[in-house]
Design a protein around this motif. Structure first.
Motif, PDB file in Angstrom:
ATOM      1  N   VAL A   1       0.855  -1.186   0.000  1.00 34.63           N
ATOM      2  CA  VAL A   1       0.000   0.000   0.000  1.00 34.63           C
ATOM      3  C   VAL A   1       0.891   1.236   0.000  1.00 34.63           C
ATOM      4  N   GLU A   2       0.569   2.136  -0.898  1.00 35.57           N
ATOM      5  CA  GLU A   2       1.351   3.359  -1.007  1.00 35.57           C
ATOM      6  C   GLU A   2       0.468   4.509  -0.537  1.00 35.57           C
ATOM      7  N   ASN A   3       0.869   5.166   0.540  1.00 39.03           N
ATOM      8  CA  ASN A   3       0.070   6.280   1.044  1.00 39.03           C
ATOM      9  C   ASN A   3       0.468   7.572   0.358  1.00 39.03           C
ATOM     10  N   ARG A   4      -0.483   8.178  -0.299  1.00 36.93           N
ATOM     11  CA  ARG A   4      -0.176   9.434  -0.991  1.00 36.93           C
ATOM     12  C   ARG A   4      -0.984  10.562  -0.383  1.00 36.93           C
ATOM     13  N   ASP A   5      -0.342  11.707  -0.262  1.00 37.89           N
ATOM     14  CA  ASP A   5      -1.066  12.895   0.196  1.00 37.89           C
ATOM     15  C   ASP A   5      -1.912  13.415  -0.956  1.00 37.89           C
ATOM     16  N   ALA A   6      -3.129  13.763  -0.632  1.00 39.08           N
ATOM     17  CA  ALA A   6      -4.009  14.293  -1.674  1.00 39.08           C
ATOM     18  C   ALA A   6      -4.926  15.342  -1.069  1.00 39.08           C
ATOM     19  N   PRO A   7      -5.263  16.344  -1.853  1.00 39.01           N
ATOM     20  CA  PRO A   7      -6.233  17.325  -1.357  1.00 39.01           C
ATOM     21  C   PRO A   7      -7.592  16.651  -1.241  1.00 39.01           C
ATOM     22  N   GLY A   8      -8.311  16.992  -0.212  1.00 39.99           N
ATOM     23  CA  GLY A   8      -9.615  16.375  -0.020  1.00 39.99           C
ATOM     24  C   GLY A   8     -10.500  17.302   0.808  1.00 39.99           C
ATOM     25  N   HIS A   9     -11.595  16.756   1.262  1.00 36.54           N
ATOM     26  CA  HIS A   9     -12.527  17.567   2.046  1.00 36.54           C
ATOM     27  C   HIS A   9     -12.885  16.837   3.314  1.00 36.54           C
ATOM     28  N   LEU A  10     -13.194  17.642   4.316  1.00 36.70           N
ATOM     29  CA  LEU A  10     -13.697  17.097   5.562  1.00 36.70           C
ATOM     30  C   LEU A  10     -15.145  17.575   5.699  1.00 36.70           C
ATOM     31  N   TRP A  11     -16.056  16.610   5.535  1.00 35.20           N
ATOM     32  CA  TRP A  11     -17.480  16.975   5.592  1.00 35.20           C
ATOM     33  C   TRP A  11     -17.992  16.813   7.009  1.00 35.20           C
ATOM     34  N   HIS A  12     -18.657  17.843   7.504  1.00 34.64           N
ATOM     35  CA  HIS A  12     -19.245  17.782   8.847  1.00 34.64           C
ATOM     36  C   HIS A  12     -20.736  17.507   8.679  1.00 34.64           C
ATOM     37  N   ILE A  13     -21.152  16.351   9.178  1.00 39.34           N
ATOM     38  CA  ILE A  13     -22.529  15.907   8.956  1.00 39.34           C
ATOM     39  C   ILE A  13     -23.263  15.770  10.286  1.00 39.34           C
ATOM     40  N   LYS A  14     -24.487  16.264  10.292  1.00 36.69           N
ATOM     41  CA  LYS A  14     -25.279  16.228  11.526  1.00 36.69           C
ATOM     42  C   LYS A  14     -26.074  14.925  11.590  1.00 36.69           C
ATOM     43  N   TYR A  15     -25.872  14.189  12.693  1.00 33.23           N
ATOM     44  CA  TYR A  15     -26.650  12.974  12.923  1.00 33.23           C
ATOM     45  C   TYR A  15     -27.701  13.312  13.992  1.00 33.23           C
ATOM     46  N   PRO A  16     -28.979  13.115  13.695  1.00 37.49           N
ATOM     47  CA  PRO A  16     -30.030  13.455  14.679  1.00 37.49           C
ATOM     48  C   PRO A  16     -30.021  12.491  15.867  1.00 37.49           C
ATOM     49  N   ILE A  17     -30.173  13.069  17.053  1.00 42.18           N
ATOM     50  CA  ILE A  17     -30.249  12.239  18.248  1.00 42.18           C
ATOM     51  C   ILE A  17     -31.656  11.635  18.329  1.00 42.18           C
ATOM     52  N   GLU A  18     -31.697  10.373  18.665  1.00 44.37           N
ATOM     53  CA  GLU A  18     -32.977   9.682  18.738  1.00 44.37           C
ATOM     54  C   GLU A  18     -33.852  10.279  19.839  1.00 44.37           C
ATOM     55  N   ASN A  19     -35.092  10.500  19.511  1.00 46.13           N
ATOM     56  CA  ASN A  19     -36.088  10.988  20.465  1.00 46.13           C
ATOM     57  C   ASN A  19     -35.778  12.375  21.027  1.00 46.13           C
ATOM     58  N   GLU A  20     -34.897  13.111  20.421  1.00 38.46           N
ATOM     59  CA  GLU A  20     -34.659  14.479  20.897  1.00 38.46           C
ATOM     60  C   GLU A  20     -34.748  15.396  19.693  1.00 38.46           C
ATOM     61  N   GLU A  21     -35.931  15.783  19.395  1.00 39.21           N
ATOM     62  CA  GLU A  21     -36.221  16.603  18.236  1.00 39.21           C
ATOM     63  C   GLU A  21     -35.284  17.804  18.145  1.00 39.21           C
ATOM     64  N   GLY A  22     -34.666  17.969  16.999  1.00 41.55           N
ATOM     65  CA  GLY A  22     -33.862  19.167  16.783  1.00 41.55           C
ATOM     66  C   GLY A  22     -32.464  19.097  17.375  1.00 41.55           C
ATOM     67  N   ARG A  23     -32.123  17.986  18.023  1.00 40.54           N
ATOM     68  CA  ARG A  23     -30.774  17.891  18.582  1.00 40.54           C
ATOM     69  C   ARG A  23     -29.924  16.968  17.704  1.00 40.54           C
TER      70      ARG A  23
ATOM     71  N   HIS B   1     -27.968  13.902  -0.937  1.00 41.68           N
ATOM     72  CA  HIS B   1     -29.095  13.628  -0.042  1.00 41.68           C
ATOM     73  C   HIS B   1     -28.936  14.341   1.297  1.00 41.68           C
ATOM     74  N   ILE B   2     -27.714  14.272   1.828  1.00 41.98           N
ATOM     75  CA  ILE B   2     -27.447  14.903   3.125  1.00 41.98           C
ATOM     76  C   ILE B   2     -27.721  16.399   3.049  1.00 41.98           C
ATOM     77  N   GLU B   3     -27.243  16.983   1.982  1.00 42.28           N
ATOM     78  CA  GLU B   3     -27.399  18.426   1.834  1.00 42.28           C
ATOM     79  C   GLU B   3     -28.886  18.770   1.672  1.00 42.28           C
TER      80      GLU B   3
ATOM     81  N   PRO C   1     -28.820   9.047   9.296  1.00 39.20           N
ATOM     82  CA  PRO C   1     -29.509   9.636   8.151  1.00 39.20           C
ATOM     83  C   PRO C   1     -29.406   8.725   6.930  1.00 39.20           C
ATOM     84  N   LEU C   2     -30.348   8.836   6.046  1.00 36.50           N
ATOM     85  CA  LEU C   2     -30.428   8.092   4.791  1.00 36.50           C
ATOM     86  C   LEU C   2     -30.730   6.612   4.992  1.00 36.50           C
ATOM     87  N   VAL C   3     -30.370   6.093   6.169  1.00 33.01           N
ATOM     88  CA  VAL C   3     -30.528   4.672   6.414  1.00 33.01           C
ATOM     89  C   VAL C   3     -31.656   4.424   7.419  1.00 33.01           C
ATOM     90  N   GLY C   4     -31.683   5.297   8.446  1.00 33.82           N
ATOM     91  CA  GLY C   4     -32.705   5.169   9.464  1.00 33.82           C
ATOM     92  C   GLY C   4     -32.350   4.204  10.579  1.00 33.82           C
TER      93      GLY C   4
END
Length: 888
Positions: free
Chosen positions: A189-211, A326-328, A249-252
């Motif tokens: 395995v050859e590890n190469r540095d590459a430009p990428g993105h760090l996506w911050h995704i909100k996962y809803p807390i179960e039974n806590e609306e809006g959290r 979908h997330i967006e 999200p997306l899976v439930g």
RNA sequence: GGGCGCGUAGCUCAGUGGGAGAGCACUACGUUGACAUCGUAGGGGUCGCUGGUUCAAUCCCAGCCGCGCCCACCA
């Protein structure tokens, strides 16, 4: 037939190689019965063709082999090739592709036949290329990792390690190559540095609306396989969330929020999504928290049926886009950071590696590594340069299980059979497995064989003993194992060297070699790694065509300084081709002057000073070259040989003996002819490991012209023994004086622009008796070399002369009318200034109490000597200047 | 994040605790019976920077700057 007027490498290389091979000069055990000296070649890939790295690697091996062979060792250079599983399979698959078919249509057995066919037809071109380089390997002993014998060794090693519990089958994440459809080891395995993105995704807390809890990821598509979110147990932000669930999200899917040290509060949001099926760290976290492991990819890294229908069948990158869309759309994308991160690529396929859950075979490398580490610690194996031992240790001390199974068809099929209930039988062959099954089940039971083959490096790890006949107890194994030196590049220390040490110790009970010489990488002249894509590859054979194999070999040797990469400049090769030409012409000189090799020539019995001197210089050179090769300082050896040949023998000795050869003293001339021939022969010997072709050619000429022709080719002759040659100190001092005198006169002539045709009768003034004697002996010689009419003693410098100082004496060149007196005065004044400056420097040191009290006596003594020398020179120069002034 | 290596003449590179080297390139001169793929002579470098150790540092040590490589699971 006399030597051709010009050196043409292409005309002499082929015939000598053919003759060596025919005569069996490369064959171990034939030419010498002495102590064995063994090198096993790093087996090139059967698909390979010669590149600069091979040229360097094999040149150095050949230098060592030829050197030791000449020193009387029974030299074995064991050649062979590697079947190179993945590389070779790829080559043949590409051919099938061009023919509009593929291996699956062909079937395994036909495909393997096809690879063998390719191997017989086109494999191993590299060995013919190595022959052109002059490699003196014992070709009759050529081996191939897929040979019957070596295959048996591989099977035996597998079976034994399995029975010792050092090989086992395990289900865990592996580095999966979704293009080649096989597992690969960490090292591939050859590890190469590459430009990428760090996506911050909100996962809803179960039974806590809006959290929400926000996770950050570089691979959003893998969220479809998430089975937890982890936070650090001490992270105050999330303390109250531990134990709760999020709805993925997306899976439930409901997945827990767990506390684990792996989550780093400093990183991203401090909360990390856990995908045990597709990330090595997450796998561990999953194991700790008994999380589900969901595999969301098929072998091509396309999403499988374990994800919601909308995403099934998508390739990784497409899946990423789709997931993000979908997330967006759901307003769950908090932010996106641009980052640089490392991405794992397959070193062969060049595609991104996917951690994937499969059954694979592993070697317990940790257990095997222990004695291998000790062997280096105790010095049973030494790395040259030493620093590579650190690299070796740091890897070996943290060694991971070695994944050895590959989902390929070309290679050693794993000797494991499965019963109907999955019971594993590991045996030497199918019959043995069936017998074992019969015993196990109490009746004859059909078995199916494991489909996988072994990592190519598994078989090359056995190379030092499998090539010598193991597992049979062969005489070769007994005689040549352990081998002596391994010559290799640092890039395969882990792949190959470390594993040979482990296997050698485990199965032979002895190290496979005592010295590992690690050479550098050959780069282009700007220092860039040579690669096809950059288009900066220099084909060694092109250089051989243009300048000859000897020039290339000499260049690589001369540049092989330890611990530094080689930036190859073509001008260097050209320069060493010129060196071969120089040697050629020096031989022509000897030939034209009938300098014949006399079997009864005694270097210790020569009477002429110049001959005593060159014998001593030869001894010095032979000693330096021998020592350097023994210390693996190929560059120092090459430099010493170069300098002695060109600057001592050609520039001085040949010039010094010309008058003798043409003179009336027939006894002196006879001795000198014999001595010149002898010295030339010594040079040919000393250069032979580096430049085998031209030296053999010139030796051939030299020996056949001699009154009693020598019967031996140079390749098998004895190496010069420096310690057996006399070094006459007086002769050395005397010739050194002549050389300095001539050099000084030439120098001042050039500096004063003395016309070439100027006739000068030089005078030596103020000479001591010993100097007078030297002058008397060598006056004609000095006059000739310095282009003087004559040189003799005088009481006083003539008027209007150019004067140079040699030790206690002054040489005056009467040049009234030819030279510019003012210029000469200026020149002398400059010389005096120089001497004064030197004297002042020494005086400053000697005036320093600290220096005088603390420096070692010999250093102080040296300073006094220097002061005396410079003072003498200064005084003589001052006197010369005074003389000039008086005359003017 | 660790580890290693490198930075010396225009270029490619040796080397060393006490007087800076080679090859190529460059300049001048040279058709001397081995060699113009040559000969002779020569120009050219504060040995990356800053400190320290030492009688003495281009060399040993530390830091810095620049370049390269290897290893590592950091979202």
């Amino acid at each position: 037939m006399p030597l051709a007027k010009t050196y043409k490498p292409e005309e002499i290389e082929g015939p000598h190689y053919q003759r060596w091979e025919e005569e069996g000069a490369f064959a171990a055990g034939r030419t010498n019965t002495g102590k064995p000296y063994t090198i096993v070649i790093p087996p090139p890939n059967v698909t390979g063709s010669l590149h600069m790295g091979h040229a360097l690697n094999n040149t150095l091996q050949d230098v060592l082999i030829r050197f030791e062979r000449m020193r009387g060792r029974d030299a074995l250079w064991q050649p062979g090739m590697d079947h190179a599983g993945i590389a070779t399979q790829m080559v043949v698959e590409r051919q099938l592709d061009e023919q509009g078919t593929d291996r699956h249509k062909l079937g395994r057995s036909k495909f393997v036949d096809r690879v063998w066919q390719w191997k017989e037809e086109s494999g191993g071109t590299i060995f013919n290329q190595l022959r052109r380089l002059g490699a003196s390997a014992d070709w009759e002993r050529e081996r191939f990792t897929m040979d019957e014998g070596l295959s048996r060794a591989v099977t035996k090693v597998f079976v034994e390690l399995y029975k010792q519990n050092l090989i086992y089958k395990d289900q865990r994440l592996v580095n999966w190559d979704p293009k080649l459809l096989t597992a690969i080891s960490d090292l591939e395995v050859e590890n190469r540095d590459a430009p990428g993105h760090l996506w911050h995704i909100k996962y809803p807390i179960e039974n806590e609306e809006g959290r929400y809890i926000t996770v950050a990821t570089t691979r959003p598509e893998t969220m479809l396989g998430d089975t937890a979110v982890a936070v650090h147990p001490d992270d105050p932000r999330y303390k109250d969330l531990v134990g709760k669930n999020v709805v993925l999200p997306l899976v439930g899917r409901r997945i827990p929020i767990v506390a684990d040290d792996y989550a780093d509060p400093e990183q991203g949001s401090g909360a990390v999504k856990i995908t045990p099926g597709h990330d090595f760290n997450d796998f561990e976290v999953g194991r700790r928290h008994k999380l589900d492991l969901i595999n969301i990819f098929d072998q091509h890294a396309h999403l499988n049926d374990n994800v919601p229908e909308a995403f099934r069948g998508l390739e990784r990158m497409a899946a990423r886009k789709e997931v993000l869309a979908h997330i967006e759309a759901q307003g769950l994308l908090e932010k996106v950071d641009d980052i640089t991160h490392t991405v794992p690529y397959g070193d062969r396929s060049g595609v991104v590696i996917e951690p994937w859950l499969t059954d694979q075979w592993y070697v317990d490398a940790e257990t095997l590594a222990k004695p291998a580490i000790e062997a280096v610690e105790r010095g049973n194996i030494t790395f040259v340069p030493r620093q590579w031992e650190n690299t070796y240790f740091s890897w070996m001390r943290n060694i991971q299980p070695w994944c050895i199974s590959r989902q390929l068809w070309w290679g050693h099929q794993i000797p494991a059979w499965y019963g109907p209930d999955g019971h594993i039988f590991v045996e030497m062959d199918e019959d043995a497995a069936l017998n074992a099954a019969k015993l196990h089940y109490g009746k004859e039971t059909p078995l199916t064989r494991d489909e996988d083959v072994l990592d190519t490096w598994f078989s090359s790890a056995l190379w030092p003993f499998s090539t010598l006949g193991w597992p049979d107890k062969t005489p070769e194994l007994d005689r040549y194992y352990p081998t002596d030196t391994l010559v290799t590049g640092f890039d395969i220390i882990f792949f190959w060297v470390a594993r040979m040490i482990m296997m050698g110790l485990h199965f032979m009970g002895e190290v496979p070699f005592h010295t590992v010489y690690v050479h550098a990488l050959v780069r282009d002249e700007k220092g860039a790694k040579m690669s096809k894509s950059k288009g900066n590859v220099i084909n060694p054979l092109d250089l051989v065509d243009e300048y000859g194999a000897d020039a290339l070999r000499f260049t690589l040797s001369a540049m092989a300084a330890q611990g530094r990469d080689i930036k190859l400049a073509k001008s260097r090769v050209e320069g060493y081709r010129n060196f071969a030409t120089k040697l050629w012409n020096a031989s022509r000189f000897c030939e034209m002057n009938v300098c014949l090799l006399r079997p009864d020539f005694e270097p210790g019995a020569v009477r002429q000073t110049v001959n005593k001197w060159i014998v001593g210089e030869t001894a010095k050179a032979a000693g330096a070259i021998t020592e350097a090769i023994q210390a693996y300082k190929f560059n120092e050896a090459a430099d010493a040989a170069y300098h002695f040949t060109w600057h001592t023998f050609c520039d001085w000795y040949v010039e010094l003996i010309k008058p003798v050869l043409l003179g009336d003293d027939e006894i002196a001339a006879e001795e000198t002819r014999a001595c010149a021939a002898w010295t030339l022969s010594q040079i040919l010997h000393l250069l032979h490991p580096f430049m085998p072709y031209v030296t053999e050619e010139l030796w051939d000429k030299l020996r056949h012209d001699s009154p009693i022709p020598d019967t031996q080719d140079l390749i098998v002759r004895g190496w010069p023994d420096a310690s057996a040659l006399p070094m006459d100190k007086d002769a050395a001092l005397e010739m050194d004086w002549v050389i300095r005198l001539v050099t000084e006169i030439r120098s001042v002539r050039a500096e004063m622009n003395v016309p070439a045709g100027a006739k000068m009768d030089a005078k030596l003034v103020g000479a001591h008796p010993e100097t007078q004697r030297r002058l008397a002996t060598h006056a004609d010689l000095i006059a000739r070399l310095a282009r003087l009419e004559s040189i003799d003693l005088a009481d006083q410098s003539p008027d209007r002369a150019v004067q140079v100082v040699i030790d206690e004496a002054t040489v005056a060149l009467p040049l009234a009318g030819v030279i510019d007196i003012t210029a000469e005065r200026t020149r002398l004044e400059k010389e005096i200034q120089k001497a004064d400056a030197e004297i002042a420097k020494v005086d400053k040191k000697l005036a320093n109490d600290a220096f005088v009290s603390k420096a070692p006596p010999h250093v102080i003594e040296e300073q006094h000597t220097r002061r005396a020398d410079h003072t003498q020179t200064r005084d003589k120069l001052a006197a010369a200047l005074e003389r000039l002034k008086q005359a003017g």
